[in-house]
Design an enzyme around this catalytic site. Sequence first.
Site, short mmCIF file in Angstrom:
data_model
loop_
_atom_site.label_atom_id
_atom_site.label_comp_id
_atom_site.label_asym_id
_atom_site.label_seq_id
_atom_site.Cartn_x
_atom_site.Cartn_y
_atom_site.Cartn_z
N CYS A 1 21.36 8.18 -37.54
CA CYS A 1 20.84 7.66 -38.87
C CYS A 1 21.85 8.28 -39.77
O CYS A 1 22.16 7.67 -40.89
CB CYS A 1 19.38 8.47 -39.28
SG CYS A 1 18.97 9.79 -38.10
N THR B 1 9.31 9.65 -34.59
CA THR B 1 9.27 10.23 -35.94
C THR B 1 7.70 10.14 -36.59
O THR B 1 7.38 11.07 -37.35
CB THR B 1 9.77 9.25 -36.63
OG1 THR B 1 11.25 8.81 -36.33
CG2 THR B 1 10.06 9.26 -38.13
N1 PLP Z 1 13.71 13.50 -32.50
C1 PLP Z 1 14.99 13.71 -32.10
C2 PLP Z 1 15.86 14.89 -31.74
C3 PLP Z 1 15.72 12.34 -32.06
O1 PLP Z 1 17.12 12.37 -31.46
C4 PLP Z 1 15.19 11.25 -32.35
C5 PLP Z 1 15.82 9.93 -32.48
O2 PLP Z 1 16.87 9.92 -32.84
C6 PLP Z 1 13.67 11.42 -33.15
C7 PLP Z 1 13.23 12.47 -33.19
C8 PLP Z 1 13.01 10.25 -33.61
O3 PLP Z 1 12.73 9.40 -32.49
P1 PLP Z 1 12.01 7.89 -32.68
O4 PLP Z 1 13.08 6.85 -32.77
O5 PLP Z 1 11.16 7.58 -31.64
O6 PLP Z 1 11.41 7.63 -33.92
#
Ligand code: PLP
Length: 367
Positions: free
Chosen positions: A313, A70
Amino acid sequence: MIYLDYQATTPLAPEAREAMEPWLGEQFANPHSPYTAGRMAAAAISVARDQLSDAIGLPGGQAVFTGSATEAINWAIRGTMEKRPERSHIVTIATEHAAVLDTVEWLGRRHDVTILPVDSNGLVDLDQLREAVSERTALVAAMLVNNEIGVIQPVDRIAEIAHSKGAWMLCDAVQGLGRIPIPEGPDLVAVSGHKIHGPKAIGALWMREGCEPAPLIHGGGQEAGLRSGTLSPALCVGFGAAAKLAGSKQSEDRAHVAQLWEAATAVLGPEWTINGDIQNRYRGNLNIRREGLDAARLLEECRDIAMSLGSACASGSGRPSHVLRALGLSDREARSSIRLGFGRYTDKGDLTEAIGRINEAARKQGV
Ligand code: PLP
């Protein structure tokens, strides 16, 4: 518990845990300190960075560690817009992760944003993309493997279109890393430790030389001044070990996932429809809907099966998934959908048993 939520997170690989252990104990020195213990920690981080770069597999760039994917995505988007003030337009796709969509929405107060639709299979129309991208476009953001429906976007062709107008291309490869090769083309690639059997709370942004976004986090000047903050040797080493393992096990993992997919779809039954493209898809993601099903109730009734309504989420929010809505599904159809995610450590018998119990619970709902 039968764990079928590999898109939300994956179990820590024993090899990654083992690699992390010394760095959680006696080897606690700050990796940015000049004495021997600090230098040893810095050297371990450097090995981890190389392991991660090898797994990403793209030439001519560097991976910079972040606190999550993120953060990497926020940095890539906001840092690019700051670095390229002569361009004020961002293009992305309606099925992206909230880390992309919420960041571009926030930037929409100062920049122009185009969010492209997808077809009923979840794929972007490249002609529409070509029309949207112009000399004003600073960045095109597109994910490799969708976290909700597993659909694989043609990232190499998207990058080609972005580059034809001088735009940079960001690829969210969080769900793709270690599962399918990352195609050549992206200038920025975001990845996450916990989706590849590494630890949580670590991600990275790979950047092509010459495409470094302006820093998002300022402070002690770590990571060559690009991302300040003390790195955790344990998290970096765990991420590196998981990335190395993902590389060495890629074909074995892929064969196992293909077998799991075959077994799951064989016992599913005709009442279920698979959401998203079947061909252009990572097969460790089975997003399915059943006419009239109350999926939230099904989850309540099958509490010892870890599965999801969509992205982790969105699961708690009660809102129907924006990804399923983008495919053209009605609210009702989206609320009748569940996502089963499986991979390296999933047992075929557990998976088919879980599907049997899901089917039974659905039949009890009278659907
Ligand atoms: N992008 C995608 C496609 C994801 O599935 C996720 C996590 O759910 C993220 C970004 C975010 O990852 P992180 O948990 O390391 O912030």
